[in-house]
Design an enzyme around this catalytic site. Sequence first.
Site, mmCIF file in Angstrom:
data_model
loop_
_atom_site.group_PDB
_atom_site.id
_atom_site.type_symbol
_atom_site.label_atom_id
_atom_site.label_comp_id
_atom_site.label_asym_id
_atom_site.label_seq_id
_atom_site.Cartn_x
_atom_site.Cartn_y
_atom_site.Cartn_z
ATOM 1 C CG HIS A 172 43.527 43.724 38.273
ATOM 2 N ND1 HIS A 172 43.076 43.802 36.981
ATOM 3 C CD2 HIS A 172 44.205 42.560 38.372
ATOM 4 C CE1 HIS A 172 43.449 42.735 36.317
ATOM 5 N NE2 HIS A 172 44.159 41.956 37.139
ATOM 6 C CG ASP B 95 47.548 39.885 38.419
ATOM 7 O OD1 ASP B 95 46.379 39.893 38.016
ATOM 8 O OD2 ASP B 95 48.537 39.975 37.665
ATOM 9 C CG HIS C 24 47.251 43.874 34.503
ATOM 10 N ND1 HIS C 24 47.817 43.722 35.751
ATOM 11 C CD2 HIS C 24 46.497 42.761 34.315
ATOM 12 C CE1 HIS C 24 47.440 42.578 36.276
ATOM 13 N NE2 HIS C 24 46.628 41.971 35.431
ATOM 14 N NE ARG D 267 46.624 35.657 36.829
ATOM 15 C CZ ARG D 267 45.645 36.315 37.456
ATOM 16 N NH1 ARG D 267 45.159 37.435 36.927
ATOM 17 N NH2 ARG D 267 45.147 35.878 38.587
HETATM 18 C C1 SIN Z 1 44.654 39.559 33.980
HETATM 19 O O1 SIN Z 1 44.092 40.478 34.544
HETATM 20 O O2 SIN Z 1 45.571 38.946 34.493
HETATM 21 C C2 SIN Z 1 44.187 39.169 32.579
HETATM 22 C C3 SIN Z 1 44.688 40.067 31.532
HETATM 23 C C4 SIN Z 1 44.229 39.627 30.166
HETATM 24 O O3 SIN Z 1 43.517 38.620 30.044
HETATM 25 O O4 SIN Z 1 44.564 40.300 29.194
#
Ligand code: SIN
Length: 298
Positions: free
Chosen positions: A119, A121, A274, A289
């Site tokens: 995805h 974000d 990612h 995050r």
């Molecule tokens: C995310 O998708 O922002 C999380 C990525 C992660 O936890 O490695």
Amino acid sequence: MPATPLNSTTRPAPSQDFTIRPLEAALGAEVLGLDLNQPLNPEDFARIHGAWLEHGLLVLRDQRIAAEQHIDFSRRFGPLQVHVLKQFLLANHPEVFIISNIVENGQPIGLGDAGKFWHSDLSYVELPSKGAMLLAQQLPEEGGDTLFASQQQAYETLPDELRQRIEGKRAVHSYTARYADEVFKGVRRPTLTPTQLAEVKPVVHPIVRTHPETGRKGLFVNENFTTHILGLPEDESKALLAELYAHSIKPQFIYRHQWQANDLLFWDNRALIHLATGCPSHLRRRMHRTTIEGDVPV
Ligand code: SIN
């Protein structure tokens, strides 16, 4: 009249001595020697910003910073977004979203399966996230890697025929695209309240977006949040998305990040997608995050 003495608020912060080293991978660069506990002057900020645009992902090593510094640094790039799952926001710092598989007193402390599907974000809002900064808090002894795939390289290498088929097309993105499926499979996810559901109404974005700062084109669909392509019958839309997804994660576009203590990752959601690979459930992983608001994709 005596001259006004220079004080610390008028003197620019001294330059920091740091190195930016491209990773030996499809994307990304490592930033060594930068301390985000210290003020960042405009020249240093410009170096970081330029490297981020060029490489799509920065791995800022050894950032022993508190939530305040994490937020302040993120804010230099734009206004911060607050995640719809309010139960996983850091106390007193709603700009920080907790991603974790840790359960305390029977309650998850963060979203356990964040990033389980590829995805970008917040592609499910009108102003998707420009970038995100993920700070390692607690890392498992094994697993927990994060993969990144360049959607600009993916777009640039699309077969002509496929590129023509997506020309000018738009797709719908929804936060809840996979939500019910996951709950059905037994994945622990909080039920969304009517207010939360109203916050994440489906939105429409172009399948190919032009990066507002670099002008590079990239694919902008993802298996987590994209539900369908507008104007196509359901089966055609599904088949076309499947082709795009398969192409978008070819090994040559991917960097795999193996986390080190105090890593801060800063990626460009307009250029990359990612995926969190997950870790064995008996191990503990906790990440913080922030997400920075971007533009309407065009
Ligand atoms: C995310 O998708 O922002 C999380 C990525 C992660 O936890 O490695």
